[in-house]
Enzyme design. Structure first.
Site, PDB file in Angstrom:
ATOM      1  N   SER A 145     -38.366   9.648 -16.545  1.00 19.96           N
ATOM      2  CA  SER A 145     -37.633   9.175 -15.150  1.00 19.96           C
ATOM      3  C   SER A 145     -38.682   8.984 -14.342  1.00 19.96           C
ATOM      4  CB  SER A 145     -36.638  10.290 -14.716  1.00 19.96           C
ATOM      5  OG  SER A 145     -36.107  10.146 -13.516  1.00 19.96           O
ATOM      6  N   TYR A 158     -34.968  19.580 -11.917  1.00 20.92           N
ATOM      7  CA  TYR A 158     -35.144  18.226 -13.024  1.00 20.92           C
ATOM      8  C   TYR A 158     -36.694  17.422 -12.744  1.00 20.92           C
ATOM      9  CZ  TYR A 158     -33.661  13.577 -14.535  1.00 20.92           C
ATOM     10  OH  TYR A 158     -33.508  12.377 -15.308  1.00 20.92           O
TER      11      TYR A 158
HETATM   12  P1  NAP Z   1     -25.633  10.414 -19.638  1.00 17.16           P
HETATM   13  O1  NAP Z   1     -24.593   9.390 -19.833  1.00 17.16           O
HETATM   14  O2  NAP Z   1     -24.995  11.682 -19.180  1.00 17.16           O
HETATM   15  O3  NAP Z   1     -25.978  10.799 -21.324  1.00 17.16           O
HETATM   16  C1  NAP Z   1     -26.693  11.968 -21.697  1.00 17.16           C
HETATM   17  C2  NAP Z   1     -26.536  12.080 -23.190  1.00 17.16           C
HETATM   18  O4  NAP Z   1     -27.570  13.156 -23.704  1.00 17.16           O
HETATM   19  C3  NAP Z   1     -25.201  12.329 -23.747  1.00 17.16           C
HETATM   20  O5  NAP Z   1     -25.299  11.602 -24.643  1.00 17.16           O
HETATM   21  C4  NAP Z   1     -25.483  13.639 -24.037  1.00 17.16           C
HETATM   22  O6  NAP Z   1     -24.665  13.896 -25.309  1.00 17.16           O
HETATM   23  C5  NAP Z   1     -26.686  13.770 -24.398  1.00 17.16           C
HETATM   24  N1  NAP Z   1     -27.117  15.420 -24.525  1.00 17.16           N
HETATM   25  C6  NAP Z   1     -26.951  16.285 -23.174  1.00 17.16           C
HETATM   26  N2  NAP Z   1     -27.509  17.398 -23.802  1.00 17.16           N
HETATM   27  C7  NAP Z   1     -27.739  17.430 -25.180  1.00 17.16           C
HETATM   28  C8  NAP Z   1     -27.994  18.599 -26.209  1.00 17.16           C
HETATM   29  N3  NAP Z   1     -28.158  19.440 -25.801  1.00 17.16           N
HETATM   30  N4  NAP Z   1     -28.274  17.939 -27.389  1.00 17.16           N
HETATM   31  C9  NAP Z   1     -27.997  16.533 -27.697  1.00 17.16           C
HETATM   32  N5  NAP Z   1     -27.809  15.537 -26.750  1.00 17.16           N
HETATM   33  C10 NAP Z   1     -27.203  15.924 -25.485  1.00 17.16           C
HETATM   34  O7  NAP Z   1     -27.009   9.911 -18.813  1.00 17.16           O
HETATM   35  P2  NAP Z   1     -28.101   9.069 -19.121  1.00 17.16           P
HETATM   36  O8  NAP Z   1     -28.288   8.414 -17.548  1.00 17.16           O
HETATM   37  O9  NAP Z   1     -27.699   8.052 -20.182  1.00 17.16           O
HETATM   38  O10 NAP Z   1     -29.321   9.910 -19.499  1.00 17.16           O
HETATM   39  C11 NAP Z   1     -30.035   9.617 -20.593  1.00 17.16           C
HETATM   40  C12 NAP Z   1     -31.560  10.192 -20.277  1.00 17.16           C
HETATM   41  O11 NAP Z   1     -31.971   8.966 -19.343  1.00 17.16           O
HETATM   42  C13 NAP Z   1     -31.711  11.290 -19.853  1.00 17.16           C
HETATM   43  O12 NAP Z   1     -32.917  12.017 -20.487  1.00 17.16           O
HETATM   44  C14 NAP Z   1     -31.892  11.449 -18.294  1.00 17.16           C
HETATM   45  O13 NAP Z   1     -32.552  12.412 -18.026  1.00 17.16           O
HETATM   46  C15 NAP Z   1     -32.647  10.052 -18.331  1.00 17.16           C
HETATM   47  N6  NAP Z   1     -32.818   9.004 -16.904  1.00 17.16           N
HETATM   48  C16 NAP Z   1     -31.473   8.899 -16.555  1.00 17.16           C
HETATM   49  C17 NAP Z   1     -31.388   8.343 -15.150  1.00 17.16           C
HETATM   50  C18 NAP Z   1     -30.182   7.770 -14.747  1.00 17.16           C
HETATM   51  O14 NAP Z   1     -30.440   7.394 -13.253  1.00 17.16           O
HETATM   52  N7  NAP Z   1     -29.144   7.756 -15.280  1.00 17.16           N
HETATM   53  C19 NAP Z   1     -32.690   7.881 -14.558  1.00 17.16           C
HETATM   54  C20 NAP Z   1     -33.900   8.223 -15.117  1.00 17.16           C
HETATM   55  C21 NAP Z   1     -33.731   8.963 -16.258  1.00 17.16           C
HETATM   56  P3  NAP Z   1     -23.520  14.970 -25.492  1.00 17.16           P
HETATM   57  O15 NAP Z   1     -23.152  15.809 -24.196  1.00 17.16           O
HETATM   58  O16 NAP Z   1     -22.369  14.570 -26.239  1.00 17.16           O
HETATM   59  O17 NAP Z   1     -24.576  15.929 -26.180  1.00 17.16           O
END
Ligand code: NAP
Length: 258
Positions: A145, A158
């Site tokens: 991120s 975070y």
């Molecule tokens: P999201 O829609 O909430 O997706 C998060 C994913 O992580 C879900 O599929 C969730 O699946 C999975 N997850 C959470 N805990 C887990 C565990 N213990 N074991 C296996 N899977 C797990 O959010 P997203 O934005 O797509 O996030 C994906 C990545 O991008 C994350 O690493 C986040 O930090 C990063 N990111 C996001 C943003 C943003 O603005 N959205 C920006 C920078 C980086 P389950 O709940 O089904 O397990």
């Protein structure tokens, strides 16, 4: 959703497609990445705790859906079972919990963020390193991120976890030099997914407010970049890609904050 037959629980030996593993593929960036890589010809193995979701998406894209909790050693061991040759690993599972100053930090939120983003990435990467090497041209993509590159008020749980995840990934870049494994860190700014809903414990109004008044990226914007990374020739390593919405200049400054 289609009415395709259920996806198999393992890639079959007659399937000649290279294998790509995506963690956290039940929503957001992970789900979009699974679709992109499948369209590029990979057999995608999707993992997440919500196994119904990964199974449904796997059936749709001709992949494999398996339950995965990256915070649980036994779950990771079962998830990687039979994955002997893996071309791409996307360490995507992760997220944030809370937005509190250090003075009132919730230790359970911190533990969740460190266990999921940092130790989870370590567990899955360790477990799949031999399979990535065995492919002869492995690629590890880690979704950190812009929070891995800068600090912001109330975000230390975070930002510290994402910094640590980034350092873990960057250290591997050195340690794997000479082996046939490439490493790419993807550092996105604001992407509208379930990220804020999870961060604010299901408070939809608070989550929606994050994206009001600006145009964030969507999950496909990040997935397309991961698809580009995965389609480079083996001698080209894209080390770090930072992508932000035009409306966001840093984690602390966007068109709303000025
Ligand atoms: P999201 O829609 O909430 O997706 C998060 C994913 O992580 C879900 O599929 C969730 O699946 C999975 N997850 C959470 N805990 C887990 C565990 N213990 N074991 C296996 N899977 C797990 O959010 P997203 O934005 O797509 O996030 C994906 C990545 O991008 C994350 O690493 C986040 O930090 C990063 N990111 C996001 C943003 C943003 O603005 N959205 C920006 C920078 C980086 P389950 O709940 O089904 O397990």
């Amino acid at each position: 959703m289609t009415d395709s037959p259920a996806a198999p629980s393992a890639p079959s030996s007659s399937d000649s497609r290279p294998v790509a593993v995506v963690t956290g593929a039940s929503s957001g960036i992970g789900a979009a990445t699974a679709r992109t890589l499948a369209a590029q010809g990979y057999h995608v193995v999707l993992g997440a705790r919500r196994v119904d979701r990964v199974a449904a998406l796997a059936a749709e894209i001709g992949g494999t859906g398996r339950q995965l909790d990256v915070t649980d050693e036994d779950s990771v061991t079962a998830f990687v079972d039979g994955l002997d040759t893996v071309s791409v690993l996307v360490n995507n599972a992760g997220g944030a919990k809370g937005l509190d100053p250090v003075a009132t930090a919730d230790l359970d939120d911190w533990r969740w963020m460190w266990e999921t983003n940092v130790i989870g990435t370590l567990r899955v990467t360790k477990a799949l390193l031999p399979a990535l090497e065995a492919s002869g041209d492995g690629l590890i993509v880690t979704i950190t991120s812009i929070a891995a590159l800068e600090a912001y008020d109330n975000g230390a749980g975070y930002t510290s976890a994402k910094h640590a995840q980034g350092v873990l990934h960057r250290t591997l870049r050195f340690e794997l030099l000479g082996k046939p494994i490439r490493l790419t860190e993807i550092a996105p700014g604001m992407v509208e997914t379930d990220f804020s809903l999870v961060r604010f414990d299901g408070d939809q109004e608070r989550a929606d407010a994050v994206y009001q008044g600006l145009t964030p990226m969507v999950a496909d914007d990040v997935a397309e970049v991961i698809g580009f990374v995965a389609s480079r020739p083996p001698h080209v390593n894209l080390d770090l890609i930072v992508l932000k919405p035009r409306d966001q200049a840093s984690a602390r400054r966007n068109v709303k904050t000025g």
